[in-house]
Design an enzyme around this catalytic site. Sequence first.
Site, PDB file in Angstrom:
ATOM      1  N   TYR A  39       0.706  -1.105   0.079  1.00 19.38           N
ATOM      2  CA  TYR A  39      -0.068  -0.018   0.096  1.00 19.38           C
ATOM      3  C   TYR A  39       0.841   1.311  -0.125  1.00 19.38           C
ATOM      4  O   TYR A  39       1.787   1.229   0.505  1.00 19.38           O
ATOM      5  CB  TYR A  39      -0.787   0.112   1.153  1.00 19.38           C
ATOM      6  CG  TYR A  39      -1.888  -1.130   1.224  1.00 19.38           C
ATOM      7  CD1 TYR A  39      -2.591  -1.311   0.135  1.00 19.38           C
ATOM      8  CD2 TYR A  39      -2.149  -1.804   2.589  1.00 19.38           C
ATOM      9  CE1 TYR A  39      -3.533  -2.296   0.324  1.00 19.38           C
ATOM     10  CE2 TYR A  39      -3.289  -2.693   2.746  1.00 19.38           C
ATOM     11  CZ  TYR A  39      -3.932  -3.191   1.589  1.00 19.38           C
ATOM     12  OH  TYR A  39      -4.835  -3.958   1.618  1.00 19.38           O
ATOM     13  N   HIS A 199     -10.129   3.669   7.857  1.00 16.14           N
ATOM     14  CA  HIS A 199      -8.912   2.705   7.275  1.00 16.14           C
ATOM     15  C   HIS A 199      -8.543   1.885   8.500  1.00 16.14           C
ATOM     16  O   HIS A 199      -7.762   1.047   8.218  1.00 16.14           O
ATOM     17  CB  HIS A 199      -8.233   3.760   6.793  1.00 16.14           C
ATOM     18  CG  HIS A 199      -8.290   4.184   5.470  1.00 16.14           C
ATOM     19  ND1 HIS A 199      -8.512   5.501   5.462  1.00 16.14           N
ATOM     20  CD2 HIS A 199      -8.677   3.619   4.159  1.00 16.14           C
ATOM     21  CE1 HIS A 199      -9.263   5.584   3.952  1.00 16.14           C
ATOM     22  NE2 HIS A 199      -9.008   4.664   3.309  1.00 16.14           N
ATOM     23  N   ARG A 229      -6.636   7.487  -8.211  1.00 20.05           N
ATOM     24  CA  ARG A 229      -5.921   6.507  -7.572  1.00 20.05           C
ATOM     25  C   ARG A 229      -6.406   5.199  -8.083  1.00 20.05           C
ATOM     26  O   ARG A 229      -7.554   5.086  -8.443  1.00 20.05           O
ATOM     27  CB  ARG A 229      -6.055   6.742  -6.092  1.00 20.05           C
ATOM     28  CG  ARG A 229      -5.568   5.497  -5.401  1.00 20.05           C
ATOM     29  CD  ARG A 229      -5.644   5.654  -3.926  1.00 20.05           C
ATOM     30  NE  ARG A 229      -5.089   4.581  -3.152  1.00 20.05           N
ATOM     31  CZ  ARG A 229      -5.896   3.615  -2.914  1.00 20.05           C
ATOM     32  NH1 ARG A 229      -7.154   3.651  -2.838  1.00 20.05           N
ATOM     33  NH2 ARG A 229      -5.479   2.555  -2.178  1.00 20.05           N
ATOM     34  N   ASN A 231      -6.844   1.102  -7.125  1.00 15.90           N
ATOM     35  CA  ASN A 231      -6.582   0.032  -6.225  1.00 15.90           C
ATOM     36  C   ASN A 231      -7.130  -1.411  -6.882  1.00 15.90           C
ATOM     37  O   ASN A 231      -7.834  -1.123  -7.835  1.00 15.90           O
ATOM     38  CB  ASN A 231      -7.767   0.302  -4.828  1.00 15.90           C
ATOM     39  CG  ASN A 231      -7.645  -0.573  -3.757  1.00 15.90           C
ATOM     40  OD1 ASN A 231      -6.468  -1.000  -3.393  1.00 15.90           O
ATOM     41  ND2 ASN A 231      -8.563  -0.676  -3.279  1.00 15.90           N
ATOM     42  N   TYR A 324      -6.874  -9.580   4.363  1.00 15.08           N
ATOM     43  CA  TYR A 324      -7.716  -8.291   4.051  1.00 15.08           C
ATOM     44  C   TYR A 324      -8.569  -8.222   2.863  1.00 15.08           C
ATOM     45  O   TYR A 324      -9.410  -7.832   2.571  1.00 15.08           O
ATOM     46  CB  TYR A 324      -6.855  -7.124   4.472  1.00 15.08           C
ATOM     47  CG  TYR A 324      -7.801  -5.801   4.337  1.00 15.08           C
ATOM     48  CD1 TYR A 324      -8.927  -5.338   5.306  1.00 15.08           C
ATOM     49  CD2 TYR A 324      -7.760  -5.106   2.977  1.00 15.08           C
ATOM     50  CE1 TYR A 324      -9.759  -4.482   4.914  1.00 15.08           C
ATOM     51  CE2 TYR A 324      -8.494  -3.960   2.966  1.00 15.08           C
ATOM     52  CZ  TYR A 324      -9.507  -3.684   3.810  1.00 15.08           C
ATOM     53  OH  TYR A 324     -10.396  -2.757   3.501  1.00 15.08           O
ATOM     54  N   LYS A 325      -7.806  -8.358   1.757  1.00 16.22           N
ATOM     55  CA  LYS A 325      -8.166  -8.476   0.561  1.00 16.22           C
ATOM     56  C   LYS A 325      -9.162  -9.598   0.352  1.00 16.22           C
ATOM     57  O   LYS A 325      -9.894  -9.729  -0.962  1.00 16.22           O
ATOM     58  CB  LYS A 325      -7.279  -8.415  -0.580  1.00 16.22           C
ATOM     59  CG  LYS A 325      -6.321  -6.944  -0.761  1.00 16.22           C
ATOM     60  CD  LYS A 325      -5.513  -6.976  -1.740  1.00 16.22           C
ATOM     61  CE  LYS A 325      -4.857  -5.809  -2.154  1.00 16.22           C
ATOM     62  NZ  LYS A 325      -5.628  -4.677  -2.654  1.00 16.22           N
TER      63      LYS A 325
HETATM   64  C1  HEM Z   1      -5.278   9.109  -1.065  1.00 15.63           C
HETATM   65  C2  HEM Z   1      -6.180   8.515  -0.402  1.00 15.63           C
HETATM   66  C3  HEM Z   1      -6.554   7.279   0.157  1.00 15.63           C
HETATM   67  C4  HEM Z   1      -5.774   6.289   0.112  1.00 15.63           C
HETATM   68  C5  HEM Z   1      -4.435   6.161  -0.308  1.00 15.63           C
HETATM   69  C6  HEM Z   1      -6.627   5.002   0.656  1.00 15.63           C
HETATM   70  C7  HEM Z   1      -5.973   3.826   0.906  1.00 15.63           C
HETATM   71  C8  HEM Z   1      -6.667   2.712   1.023  1.00 15.63           C
HETATM   72  C9  HEM Z   1      -6.446   1.418   1.147  1.00 15.63           C
HETATM   73  C10 HEM Z   1      -4.850   0.956   0.591  1.00 15.63           C
HETATM   74  C11 HEM Z   1      -7.377   0.514   1.273  1.00 15.63           C
HETATM   75  C12 HEM Z   1      -7.385  -0.995   1.362  1.00 15.63           C
HETATM   76  C13 HEM Z   1      -8.030  -1.529  -0.098  1.00 15.63           C
HETATM   77  C14 HEM Z   1      -7.828  -2.876  -0.587  1.00 15.63           C
HETATM   78  O1  HEM Z   1      -6.551  -3.516  -0.216  1.00 15.63           O
HETATM   79  O2  HEM Z   1      -8.336  -3.445  -1.442  1.00 15.63           O
HETATM   80  C15 HEM Z   1      -8.408   1.343   1.380  1.00 15.63           C
HETATM   81  C16 HEM Z   1      -9.729   0.947   1.888  1.00 15.63           C
HETATM   82  C17 HEM Z   1     -10.871   1.688   2.120  1.00 15.63           C
HETATM   83  N1  HEM Z   1     -11.054   3.135   1.832  1.00 15.63           N
HETATM   84 FE1  HEM Z   1      -9.400   4.410   1.453  1.00 15.63          FE
HETATM   85  N2  HEM Z   1      -7.836   5.511   0.790  1.00 15.63           N
HETATM   86  C18 HEM Z   1      -7.804   6.983   0.411  1.00 15.63           C
HETATM   87  C19 HEM Z   1      -9.002   7.670   0.684  1.00 15.63           C
HETATM   88  C20 HEM Z   1     -10.140   7.302   1.128  1.00 15.63           C
HETATM   89  C21 HEM Z   1     -11.220   8.239   1.114  1.00 15.63           C
HETATM   90  C22 HEM Z   1     -11.274   9.845   0.967  1.00 15.63           C
HETATM   91  C23 HEM Z   1     -12.370   7.577   1.678  1.00 15.63           C
HETATM   92  C24 HEM Z   1     -13.798   7.811   2.028  1.00 15.63           C
HETATM   93  C25 HEM Z   1     -14.372   8.659   1.635  1.00 15.63           C
HETATM   94  C26 HEM Z   1     -11.773   5.993   1.686  1.00 15.63           C
HETATM   95  C27 HEM Z   1     -12.565   4.980   1.920  1.00 15.63           C
HETATM   96  C28 HEM Z   1     -12.234   3.640   1.970  1.00 15.63           C
HETATM   97  C29 HEM Z   1     -13.119   2.609   2.358  1.00 15.63           C
HETATM   98  C30 HEM Z   1     -14.703   2.518   2.653  1.00 15.63           C
HETATM   99  C31 HEM Z   1     -12.228   1.350   2.408  1.00 15.63           C
HETATM  100  C32 HEM Z   1     -12.629  -0.045   2.669  1.00 15.63           C
HETATM  101  C33 HEM Z   1     -12.615  -0.404   4.181  1.00 15.63           C
HETATM  102  C34 HEM Z   1     -12.906  -1.667   4.692  1.00 15.63           C
HETATM  103  O3  HEM Z   1     -12.532  -2.558   4.382  1.00 15.63           O
HETATM  104  O4  HEM Z   1     -13.784  -1.477   5.764  1.00 15.63           O
HETATM  105  N3  HEM Z   1     -10.365   6.104   1.319  1.00 15.63           N
HETATM  106  N4  HEM Z   1      -8.044   2.692   1.327  1.00 15.63           N
END
Ligand code: HEM
Length: 350
Positions: A39, A199, A229, A231, A324-325
């Site tokens: 990540y 997160h 970005r 993912n 996690y994934k």
């Molecule tokens: C540059 C900004 C962000 C980064 C680098 C980031 C990074 C990540 C990463 C690495 C994951 C895990 C995903 C996976 O492995 O499949 C994740 C999950 C998630 N992110 Fe972010 N994120 C960012 C911004 C946001 C924002 C702004 C929101 C909400 C509005 C958000 C909502 C979520 C949600 C809902 C999950 C799933 C969490 C869960 O499993 O309960 N993210 N994010």
Amino acid sequence: MTPVDESPDLAVAAFLARPVDHLANIPWPFPDDLTAFRYSVNVDPARVPRPTLAGEWGRHLVDLGGAEYPRLMAERRRILDADPGRVQLRPGMELACWDLLLYYLRDLAATYPALMHLAEIGDRFRWRNFVLGTNQEFILGDAATLPCGPLEFLAREVPDDLLLVVERDGRLYFDAGAVTFAAAWSVSFDVGMDMYEIHGPVPRLTGEGITARAEQFLKRLPADQVYRRVNWTLSASDSRKYDVSLEELPAWGRDIPAMIRAGGWERVQLRIELEHFVRLPMTGAVTFNIRTFMASLAELRAVPAWCRQLAAVIEELPEDIAAYKGFADYRDSVVDFLRSPLPANGKTER
Ligand code: HEM
């Protein structure tokens, strides 16, 4: 007002006639030489076309998805009709939703002028989407002029899940969302949380300072530059199931053990999210809009270099991230499948 194209039917027919190719617009998530994924705050300026081994992605803010668009939108509308809880708004978010609606409708009309049109006189608008048949007049800020709230109205026009983030007391909060294609999370559970709470379940992210850096990035996001970005994950849900949200867990939760019992690894989907960060011009709210793309491992076989790279990444991935994934239980089988020789009637290489 700009005149509407006299013959949108022809443009719509040409748009829908293009064959669906799930690889052609997929945002391949790995740089060419990458074999170990971790990540990071992997953000880049948006609206920059990125060529890939199978086509191109990222030219526009919204990728309609060609002939798949009406099917995607029918699925989105079916879910919204069945479960109004997929649209969530914290108090005070109404103006940000109008801001989002206007930004996106203007962008769509400018990007797809043969398919979509926005007429504007002062605060009066007429939105026409010739592919879906939408023809809606509305007054900006007057919810009674739309059939539903502005956030849901937009969610019914674009394939992206829509999330809005606002800053309060130095923290960013997820305060509104219309989400039908969440990858194993729930909009009604997460809405109102800050970046650290959201997160919390992601291994390493907050501990390694990534959540803090992501929050800093979003707080400083300029108003005149959109970022994006990518993912990725795997999904063992059968048949291109977009809705693998926690709400639907009873429906798709059985797919993974069933696939592990029966094999059929070619049906596993590589699921890629293209996320766009926009600072909206009127309210300063920030979007985190998610467009989900999928291609089955069978389809990926057409690009052997992608199969080799994905196999290497999955094989090397630390156990906590694979867990996690959601694919720790079957990742070895996926790697074997990606490395197995093509069947005799396999497609040609790209
Ligand atoms: C540059 C900004 C962000 C980064 C680098 C980031 C990074 C990540 C990463 C690495 C994951 C895990 C995903 C996976 O492995 O499949 C994740 C999950 C998630 N992110 Fe972010 N994120 C960012 C911004 C946001 C924002 C702004 C929101 C909400 C509005 C958000 C909502 C979520 C949600 C809902 C999950 C799933 C969490 C869960 O499993 O309960 N993210 N994010």
